[in-house]
Design a protein around this motif. Structure first.
Motif, PDB file in Angstrom:
ATOM      1  N   TYR A 157       0.865  -1.186   0.000  1.00 16.84           N
ATOM      2  CA  TYR A 157       0.000   0.000   0.000  1.00 16.84           C
ATOM      3  C   TYR A 157       0.895   1.227   0.000  1.00 16.84           C
ATOM      4  O   TYR A 157       1.719   1.392   0.894  1.00 16.84           O
ATOM      5  CB  TYR A 157      -0.888  -0.002   1.246  1.00 16.84           C
ATOM      6  CG  TYR A 157      -1.863   1.165   1.322  1.00 16.84           C
ATOM      7  CD1 TYR A 157      -3.174   1.042   0.863  1.00 16.84           C
ATOM      8  CD2 TYR A 157      -1.471   2.389   1.861  1.00 16.84           C
ATOM      9  CE1 TYR A 157      -4.063   2.102   0.926  1.00 16.84           C
ATOM     10  CE2 TYR A 157      -2.366   3.459   1.932  1.00 16.84           C
ATOM     11  CZ  TYR A 157      -3.661   3.301   1.463  1.00 16.84           C
ATOM     12  OH  TYR A 157      -4.534   4.350   1.533  1.00 16.84           O
ATOM     13  N   HIS A 166      -0.045   4.923  -0.685  1.00 15.91           N
ATOM     14  CA  HIS A 166      -0.922   6.033  -1.036  1.00 15.91           C
ATOM     15  C   HIS A 166      -0.843   7.123   0.025  1.00 15.91           C
ATOM     16  O   HIS A 166      -1.840   7.520   0.609  1.00 15.91           O
ATOM     17  CB  HIS A 166      -2.364   5.560  -1.192  1.00 15.91           C
ATOM     18  CG  HIS A 166      -2.532   4.484  -2.218  1.00 15.91           C
ATOM     19  ND1 HIS A 166      -2.592   4.740  -3.570  1.00 15.91           N
ATOM     20  CD2 HIS A 166      -2.621   3.139  -2.100  1.00 15.91           C
ATOM     21  CE1 HIS A 166      -2.717   3.608  -4.234  1.00 15.91           C
ATOM     22  NE2 HIS A 166      -2.748   2.619  -3.367  1.00 15.91           N
ATOM     23  N   LEU A 167       0.376   7.574   0.303  1.00 19.86           N
ATOM     24  CA  LEU A 167       0.557   8.671   1.248  1.00 19.86           C
ATOM     25  C   LEU A 167      -0.022   9.961   0.662  1.00 19.86           C
ATOM     26  O   LEU A 167       0.032  10.180  -0.543  1.00 19.86           O
ATOM     27  CB  LEU A 167       2.046   8.888   1.512  1.00 19.86           C
ATOM     28  CG  LEU A 167       2.776   7.801   2.292  1.00 19.86           C
ATOM     29  CD1 LEU A 167       4.280   8.035   2.217  1.00 19.86           C
ATOM     30  CD2 LEU A 167       2.313   7.795   3.740  1.00 19.86           C
ATOM     31  N   SER A 168      -0.521  10.841   1.518  1.00 18.93           N
ATOM     32  CA  SER A 168      -0.858  12.186   1.059  1.00 18.93           C
ATOM     33  C   SER A 168       0.438  12.901   0.718  1.00 18.93           C
ATOM     34  O   SER A 168       1.508  12.559   1.237  1.00 18.93           O
ATOM     35  CB  SER A 168      -1.602  12.947   2.159  1.00 18.93           C
ATOM     36  OG  SER A 168      -0.701  13.322   3.190  1.00 18.93           O
ATOM     37  N   ASP A 197      -5.741  11.705   6.091  1.00 23.70           N
ATOM     38  CA  ASP A 197      -4.271  11.785   5.930  1.00 23.70           C
ATOM     39  C   ASP A 197      -3.576  10.794   6.849  1.00 23.70           C
ATOM     40  O   ASP A 197      -2.703  10.027   6.426  1.00 23.70           O
ATOM     41  CB  ASP A 197      -3.773  13.193   6.307  1.00 23.70           C
ATOM     42  CG  ASP A 197      -3.485  14.057   5.090  1.00 23.70           C
ATOM     43  OD1 ASP A 197      -4.284  13.990   4.131  1.00 23.70           O
ATOM     44  OD2 ASP A 197      -2.485  14.792   5.111  1.00 23.70           O
ATOM     45  N   ARG A 232      -4.147   7.164   5.954  1.00 25.77           N
ATOM     46  CA  ARG A 232      -3.317   6.719   4.827  1.00 25.77           C
ATOM     47  C   ARG A 232      -1.886   6.447   5.299  1.00 25.77           C
ATOM     48  O   ARG A 232      -1.275   5.452   4.898  1.00 25.77           O
ATOM     49  CB  ARG A 232      -3.323   7.774   3.716  1.00 25.77           C
ATOM     50  CG  ARG A 232      -4.663   7.862   2.995  1.00 25.77           C
ATOM     51  CD  ARG A 232      -4.807   9.158   2.215  1.00 25.77           C
ATOM     52  NE  ARG A 232      -3.954   9.179   1.031  1.00 25.77           N
ATOM     53  CZ  ARG A 232      -3.818  10.250   0.243  1.00 25.77           C
ATOM     54  NH1 ARG A 232      -4.460  11.384   0.524  1.00 25.77           N
ATOM     55  NH2 ARG A 232      -3.041  10.203  -0.818  1.00 25.77           N
ATOM     56  N   SER A 233      -1.352   7.322   6.160  1.00 23.64           N
ATOM     57  CA  SER A 233       0.002   7.091   6.682  1.00 23.64           C
ATOM     58  C   SER A 233       0.036   5.809   7.516  1.00 23.64           C
ATOM     59  O   SER A 233       0.958   4.997   7.404  1.00 23.64           O
ATOM     60  CB  SER A 233       0.468   8.284   7.527  1.00 23.64           C
ATOM     61  OG  SER A 233       0.621   9.433   6.716  1.00 23.64           O
ATOM     62  N   ARG A 250      -1.975   3.190   7.360  1.00 25.27           N
ATOM     63  CA  ARG A 250      -2.115   2.005   6.492  1.00 25.27           C
ATOM     64  C   ARG A 250      -0.809   1.726   5.757  1.00 25.27           C
ATOM     65  O   ARG A 250      -0.406   0.565   5.598  1.00 25.27           O
ATOM     66  CB  ARG A 250      -3.276   2.221   5.514  1.00 25.27           C
ATOM     67  CG  ARG A 250      -3.482   1.110   4.502  1.00 25.27           C
ATOM     68  CD  ARG A 250      -3.828  -0.210   5.147  1.00 25.27           C
ATOM     69  NE  ARG A 250      -3.766  -1.304   4.177  1.00 25.27           N
ATOM     70  CZ  ARG A 250      -2.654  -1.948   3.819  1.00 25.27           C
ATOM     71  NH1 ARG A 250      -1.499  -1.631   4.373  1.00 25.27           N
ATOM     72  NH2 ARG A 250      -2.688  -2.917   2.928  1.00 25.27           N
ATOM     73  N   THR A 251      -0.124   2.791   5.331  1.00 27.26           N
ATOM     74  CA  THR A 251       1.143   2.634   4.603  1.00 27.26           C
ATOM     75  C   THR A 251       2.187   1.928   5.460  1.00 27.26           C
ATOM     76  O   THR A 251       3.011   1.163   4.955  1.00 27.26           O
ATOM     77  CB  THR A 251       1.669   4.013   4.157  1.00 27.26           C
ATOM     78  OG1 THR A 251       0.704   4.616   3.288  1.00 27.26           O
ATOM     79  CG2 THR A 251       3.000   3.919   3.419  1.00 27.26           C
ATOM     80  N   ASN A 290       1.549  -0.141   8.017  1.00 29.96           N
ATOM     81  CA  ASN A 290       0.991  -1.342   8.659  1.00 29.96           C
ATOM     82  C   ASN A 290       0.626  -1.153  10.126  1.00 29.96           C
ATOM     83  O   ASN A 290       0.863  -2.045  10.956  1.00 29.96           O
ATOM     84  CB  ASN A 290       1.971  -2.522   8.516  1.00 29.96           C
ATOM     85  CG  ASN A 290       2.212  -2.870   7.065  1.00 29.96           C
ATOM     86  OD1 ASN A 290       1.283  -2.879   6.268  1.00 29.96           O
ATOM     87  ND2 ASN A 290       3.467  -3.127   6.708  1.00 29.96           N
ATOM     88  N   ARG A 327     -12.391   6.278  -3.751  1.00 30.49           N
ATOM     89  CA  ARG A 327     -11.685   5.172  -4.437  1.00 30.49           C
ATOM     90  C   ARG A 327     -11.133   4.152  -3.442  1.00 30.49           C
ATOM     91  O   ARG A 327     -10.963   4.460  -2.264  1.00 30.49           O
ATOM     92  CB  ARG A 327     -10.587   5.756  -5.317  1.00 30.49           C
ATOM     93  CG  ARG A 327      -9.472   6.404  -4.520  1.00 30.49           C
ATOM     94  CD  ARG A 327      -8.644   7.317  -5.388  1.00 30.49           C
ATOM     95  NE  ARG A 327      -9.110   8.689  -5.212  1.00 30.49           N
ATOM     96  CZ  ARG A 327      -8.351   9.764  -5.408  1.00 30.49           C
ATOM     97  NH1 ARG A 327      -7.125   9.641  -5.833  1.00 30.49           N
ATOM     98  NH2 ARG A 327      -8.824  10.961  -5.194  1.00 30.49           N
ATOM     99  N   SER A 372      -8.284   2.933  -2.542  1.00 28.50           N
ATOM    100  CA  SER A 372      -7.131   3.208  -1.673  1.00 28.50           C
ATOM    101  C   SER A 372      -7.557   4.006  -0.446  1.00 28.50           C
ATOM    102  O   SER A 372      -6.987   3.857   0.632  1.00 28.50           O
ATOM    103  CB  SER A 372      -6.033   3.950  -2.436  1.00 28.50           C
ATOM    104  OG  SER A 372      -6.459   5.252  -2.801  1.00 28.50           O
ATOM    105  N   ARG A 373      -8.569   4.852  -0.591  1.00 28.28           N
ATOM    106  CA  ARG A 373      -9.054   5.625   0.558  1.00 28.28           C
ATOM    107  C   ARG A 373      -9.890   4.738   1.480  1.00 28.28           C
ATOM    108  O   ARG A 373      -9.808   4.827   2.693  1.00 28.28           O
ATOM    109  CB  ARG A 373      -9.896   6.827   0.105  1.00 28.28           C
ATOM    110  CG  ARG A 373      -9.178   7.771  -0.842  1.00 28.28           C
ATOM    111  CD  ARG A 373      -7.918   8.358  -0.229  1.00 28.28           C
ATOM    112  NE  ARG A 373      -7.321   9.374  -1.075  1.00 28.28           N
ATOM    113  CZ  ARG A 373      -6.374   9.157  -1.983  1.00 28.28           C
ATOM    114  NH1 ARG A 373      -5.885   7.939  -2.176  1.00 28.28           N
ATOM    115  NH2 ARG A 373      -5.877  10.141  -2.700  1.00 28.28           N
ATOM    116  N   GLU A 419      -9.597   1.546   1.897  1.00 35.05           N
ATOM    117  CA  GLU A 419      -8.680   0.645   2.586  1.00 35.05           C
ATOM    118  C   GLU A 419      -8.017   1.354   3.773  1.00 35.05           C
ATOM    119  O   GLU A 419      -7.719   0.726   4.798  1.00 35.05           O
ATOM    120  CB  GLU A 419      -7.615   0.162   1.591  1.00 35.05           C
ATOM    121  CG  GLU A 419      -6.876  -1.059   2.066  1.00 35.05           C
ATOM    122  CD  GLU A 419      -5.848  -1.551   1.049  1.00 35.05           C
ATOM    123  OE1 GLU A 419      -6.047  -1.362  -0.167  1.00 35.05           O
ATOM    124  OE2 GLU A 419      -4.842  -2.125   1.500  1.00 35.05           O
ATOM    125  N   ALA A 420      -7.782   2.653   3.628  1.00 29.63           N
ATOM    126  CA  ALA A 420      -7.153   3.424   4.717  1.00 29.63           C
ATOM    127  C   ALA A 420      -8.145   3.698   5.845  1.00 29.63           C
ATOM    128  O   ALA A 420      -7.854   3.441   7.019  1.00 29.63           O
ATOM    129  CB  ALA A 420      -6.580   4.731   4.180  1.00 29.63           C
TER     130      ALA A 420
END
Lengths: 184, 184
Positions: free
Chosen positions: A163, A165-167, B32, B35-36, B38-39, B41, B69, B71-72, B74-75
């Protein structure tokens, strides 16, 4: 020591469907990224958009933050608003008396462009001479013509993650910390 | 490997004038930071607020991103909304079958609380057993009573810098990268 400049690009960007678009200004990109840049001693933070109406929005947001507390004023003071990459390049060349290296960033692995590794990039900023202009994309990332304009691309932040998809606000913060975090 | 949990706290925070306040939810903190997380883990991202009206806002923002979408989606799927630190602590203990260590973060240097260094923290996450609940403050930072509740504090990101006013979005990104960036 080589001075570091950051540019947040809004055109030409990839859209979700793969076309080339100009993206809209995101208000929090202005002050968040300015604070990160100021924290890591970036010399200037360019917000770059081809449309005058969007650049006007940036100026209004900057004005708002100039009414805020000193730590915010100190951060937004390093922002310049520009029309395209060439304007940023010329401004850095004039300020430094030397043309900058242009480094790009992308979350996409395996792109067919020249690369620079984290160690080499850190070393250049610590001991090199040429200033560096570091480009960040918005939307779905920089279009090919902008990637081509870079002297080198930094590696993706999470090259092997499932994954990535960082901002852009998070990516700028992490990349500045990787490049200049060991300065203390 | 020890699982990592993140909590974004909104109370008790310091105000600019030094009082103790609850801060308002910032909409971009929701996606934000998700997403960080999730990136890198992170197992779960708790958004913590004592006021029901503010928690309702978080739920609405999450609903909005669930229409976005993949990717969002999933976060934001890793977000939980909680009322206080105790709720987060209990949720982690139930999920893990073991109580977590609570680590705090602060930009203020020289605080009189137990410390954990970056190397030791990284090592615990890689080879330790107890899960970790990592707290981030908002507003002007965590009030003393919350700092006291931590088993240890991580060092400030920029300990010797003349300017240390990162947004919490940037601080979370940098700290996750420092703790888990070498996982690949």
């Amino acid at each position: 020591m080589a001075n570091l400049y950051v540019a947040l690009m809004h055109y030409p960007m990839k859209s979700l469907k793969g076309g080339v678009v100009a993206t809209a200004i995101t208000s929090l990109d202005v002050v968040d990224i300015a604070r990160s840049c100021r924290t890591y001693n970036v010399s200037r933070y360019f917000i770059v958009h081809p449309l005058e109406s969007q650049r006007t929005i940036v100026h209004r947001i900057i004005e708002f933050w100039f009414e805020e507390r000193p730590s915010r004023v100190e951060a937004v003071r390093i922002i310049s608003v520009a029309e395209d990459l060439e304007q940023c390049f010329t401004a850095v060349a004039e300020a430094e008396g030397e043309e900058p290296l242009v480094w790009g960033t992308s979350a996409r692995p395996g792109l067919p462009y020249p690369r620079i590794g984290w160690d080499e990039a850190r070393k250049h900023l610590r001991t090199g001479e040429k200033p560096v202009l570091l480009l960040f994309g918005t939307g779905n990332g920089m279009a090919e013509e902008l990637l081509w304009a870079c002297d080198a691309l930094l590696p993706p932040v999470r090259e092997t993650s499932d994954y990535n998809h960082l901002s852009v606000r998070a990516a700028v913060a992490i990349i500045l910390d990787r490049l200049k975090g060991d300065e203390g």
